[in-house]
Design an enzyme around this catalytic site. Structure first.
Site, mmCIF file in Angstrom:
data_model
loop_
_atom_site.group_PDB
_atom_site.id
_atom_site.type_symbol
_atom_site.label_atom_id
_atom_site.label_comp_id
_atom_site.label_asym_id
_atom_site.label_seq_id
_atom_site.Cartn_x
_atom_site.Cartn_y
_atom_site.Cartn_z
ATOM 1 N N LYS A 2 35.281 79.601 10.988
ATOM 2 C CA LYS A 2 35.735 78.305 10.509
ATOM 3 C C LYS A 2 36.408 78.544 9.163
ATOM 4 C CE LYS A 2 35.262 73.940 11.845
ATOM 5 N NZ LYS A 2 35.494 73.475 13.208
ATOM 6 N N GLY A 55 33.215 54.873 15.359
ATOM 7 C CA GLY A 55 34.448 55.637 15.182
ATOM 8 C C GLY A 55 35.239 55.717 16.472
ATOM 9 N N VAL A 56 36.357 54.973 16.514
ATOM 10 C CA VAL A 56 37.196 55.035 17.725
ATOM 11 C C VAL A 56 38.528 55.702 17.378
ATOM 12 C CG1 VAL A 56 36.281 53.387 19.395
ATOM 13 C CG2 VAL A 56 37.461 52.504 17.389
ATOM 14 N N GLY A 57 38.414 56.953 16.923
ATOM 15 C CA GLY A 57 39.593 57.772 16.651
ATOM 16 C C GLY A 57 39.959 58.555 17.903
ATOM 17 N N HIS A 58 40.406 59.791 17.714
ATOM 18 C CA HIS A 58 40.859 60.601 18.850
ATOM 19 C C HIS A 58 39.801 60.699 19.942
ATOM 20 C CE1 HIS A 58 43.768 62.040 15.813
ATOM 21 N NE2 HIS A 58 44.553 62.139 16.868
ATOM 22 N N VAL A 59 38.584 61.075 19.539
ATOM 23 C CA VAL A 59 37.545 61.294 20.545
ATOM 24 C C VAL A 59 36.873 59.978 20.947
ATOM 25 C CG1 VAL A 59 35.406 62.510 21.096
ATOM 26 C CG2 VAL A 59 37.117 63.615 19.654
HETATM 27 P P1 NAD Z 1 39.308 61.067 14.079
HETATM 28 O O1 NAD Z 1 39.562 61.226 12.628
HETATM 29 O O2 NAD Z 1 40.444 60.939 15.014
HETATM 30 O O3 NAD Z 1 38.349 59.802 14.338
HETATM 31 C C1 NAD Z 1 37.276 59.475 13.527
HETATM 32 C C2 NAD Z 1 37.243 57.963 13.428
HETATM 33 O O4 NAD Z 1 36.063 57.589 12.720
HETATM 34 C C3 NAD Z 1 38.435 57.382 12.677
HETATM 35 O O5 NAD Z 1 39.003 56.332 13.429
HETATM 36 C C4 NAD Z 1 37.816 56.893 11.365
HETATM 37 O O6 NAD Z 1 38.473 55.767 10.836
HETATM 38 C C5 NAD Z 1 36.417 56.549 11.822
HETATM 39 N N1 NAD Z 1 35.436 56.495 10.742
HETATM 40 C C6 NAD Z 1 35.321 57.270 9.639
HETATM 41 N N2 NAD Z 1 34.283 56.872 8.897
HETATM 42 C C7 NAD Z 1 33.709 55.844 9.551
HETATM 43 C C8 NAD Z 1 32.605 54.999 9.294
HETATM 44 N N3 NAD Z 1 31.866 55.132 8.194
HETATM 45 N N4 NAD Z 1 32.292 54.040 10.197
HETATM 46 C C9 NAD Z 1 33.024 53.858 11.306
HETATM 47 N N5 NAD Z 1 34.113 54.617 11.591
HETATM 48 C C10 NAD Z 1 34.452 55.588 10.724
HETATM 49 O O7 NAD Z 1 38.360 62.306 14.461
HETATM 50 P P2 NAD Z 1 38.044 62.829 15.922
HETATM 51 O O8 NAD Z 1 38.915 63.989 16.213
HETATM 52 O O9 NAD Z 1 37.955 61.683 16.855
HETATM 53 O O10 NAD Z 1 36.576 63.431 15.686
HETATM 54 C C11 NAD Z 1 35.442 62.577 15.584
HETATM 55 C C12 NAD Z 1 34.202 63.424 15.316
HETATM 56 O O11 NAD Z 1 34.019 64.347 16.384
HETATM 57 C C13 NAD Z 1 34.257 64.269 14.041
HETATM 58 O O12 NAD Z 1 32.954 64.379 13.502
HETATM 59 C C14 NAD Z 1 34.709 65.626 14.544
HETATM 60 O O13 NAD Z 1 34.306 66.684 13.681
HETATM 61 C C15 NAD Z 1 33.983 65.688 15.868
HETATM 62 N N6 NAD Z 1 34.610 66.568 16.840
HETATM 63 C C16 NAD Z 1 35.898 66.381 17.208
HETATM 64 C C17 NAD Z 1 36.473 67.242 18.143
HETATM 65 C C18 NAD Z 1 37.906 67.053 18.596
HETATM 66 O O14 NAD Z 1 38.295 67.681 19.596
HETATM 67 N N7 NAD Z 1 38.687 66.222 17.948
HETATM 68 C C19 NAD Z 1 35.728 68.290 18.695
HETATM 69 C C20 NAD Z 1 34.383 68.434 18.324
HETATM 70 C C21 NAD Z 1 33.829 67.573 17.381
#
Ligand code: NAD
Length: 320
Positions: free
Chosen positions: A36, A141-145
């Site tokens: 990492k 959290g409704v981002g990418h994942v």
């Molecule tokens: P992202 O940044 O696209 O989405 C995260 C979402 O959480 C955002 O919409 C953000 O606004 C929201 N958020 C942040 N703080 C918040 C809070 N206090 N309350 C409510 N919502 C909040 O990230 P992602 O890629 O969707 O990843 C989400 C999590 O999954 C992270 O912890 C990441 O490390 C983990 N993860 C992601 C992947 C991947 O393939 N993207 C793989 C393994 C683990």
């Protein structure tokens, strides 16, 4: 990329994260170690081309022993900048799979699918149901994942509650999926079947446990447990916790095939295997009375040991 207060803080975080990657890769049955990188800086204001190229040069200097990919604070644009300086980066460009289909470089859809598969397994184990129709799920959290997971759940008939600090993201979940929106601070205390943390780490802590009632906790966020004791407490309360690095391995599995080649069917089959790994963790935990996070670490170390990995002794020392 994060504005760490000091080099020490960054170093601690990167060692913790790399240990997590080692265990995650092992548990997912991938021939990868654990690496990492962190960049000290503000992800909103600190991304100069020179910085990104310096990172690309640094990754390149390791000659392929470390392969980088997007994570918190970085995304496609940064991967493309790194790719101008090194080929040891994944997720930078769309790629053609062995079966001729084209996949984007973004591993998030595979992560979301893996979490969906793992969540179903946790629901089967704790609630004894295979059908998700009417299952109540709260997604933080409704981002990418998180949004990807919400789509799978909606298609399977689940009822959704979502919270996010970005209004545009909750609006999309509401408009597209009919999700119920709650304030970020209210997502923990809902009377739901599943709490799916998909935002940030450390959210399973003494404060949130006071209000968290969901019998199943299954989400994508890394490092969900604020401390090892929280895992024990969840077990004591009969709240089934799907260990984060077991359930969120879809992304690293995707990245592995981006690097080594594979068909969409191979990726799917490998991501689906997350269910079997979780089943083993849940069954062992139920049999021994230990918490699922401890069992996950042990299983990851066993798999590393079986593969003859040299870092096992160090990891075991850290675990004890
Ligand atoms: P992202 O940044 O696209 O989405 C995260 C979402 O959480 C955002 O919409 C953000 O606004 C929201 N958020 C942040 N703080 C918040 C809070 N206090 N309350 C409510 N919502 C909040 O990230 P992602 O890629 O969707 O990843 C989400 C999590 O999954 C992270 O912890 C990441 O490390 C983990 N993860 C992601 C992947 C991947 O393939 N993207 C793989 C393994 C683990």
């Amino acid at each position: 990329m994060f504005p760490y207060a000091s080099d020490d803080e960054a170093l601690r975080d990167v060692l913790r994260l790399s240990r997590g990657m080692t265990l995650k890769s092992s548990l997912a049955g991938l021939k990868l170690g654990g690496g990492k990188a962190v960049i000290i800086g503000d992800p909103h204001t600190g991304k100069s081309q020179a910085l990104l190229h310096a990172m690309g040069d640094f990754v390149d200097s390791l000659g392929g022993r470390y392969i980088t990919a997007a994570d918190s604070g970085t995304g496609d644009a940064e991967m493309q900048a790194f790719a101008q300086r090194t080929r040891h980066v994944v997720g930078a460009t769309p790629r053609t799979l062995l079966d001729g289909s084209v996949a984007s470089g973004d591993p998030s859809p595979s992560t979301a699918y893996g979490v969906f598969v793992g969540l179903k397994e946790a629901v089967r184990q704790r609630l004894g149901r295979d059908e998700l129709t009417g299952l109540k799920v709260a997604i933080q959290g409704v981002g990418h994942v998180g949004l990807g997971l919400a789509r799978h759940l909606k298609a399977a008939g689940a009822e959704l509650w979502v919270a996010d600090i970005f209004d545009a993201n909750v609006k999309q979940a509401m408009d597209e999926l009919g999700a119920n929106v709650v304030r970020p601070q209210d997502i923990y205390g809902l009377d739901v079947d599943v709490f799916a943390p998909c935002a940030m780490g450390g959210i399973l802590n003494e404060q949130t446990l006071e209000v968290l009632r969901a019998p199943v906790i299954a989400g994508a966020a890394n490092n969900q447990l604020a401390s090892a004791e929280i895992g024990v407490e969840l077990q004591r309360r009969n709240q089934l916790y799907a260990p984060d690095y077991a359930i969120n391995a879809g992304g690293i599995i995707d990245v592995y095939y981006q690097r080594n080649g594979g068909s969409a069917a191979q990726i799917d089959a490998h991501v689906n295997a997350i269910a079997g790994t979780l089943r083993e963790i849940f069954e062992r935990a139920a049999a021994s009375g230990e918490c699922t996070s401890v069992i996950a670490d042990r299983l990851a170390l066993e798999r590393l040991q079986a593969g003859g990995a040299p870092q096992v002794a160090t990891l075991q020392r850290q675990a004890s």
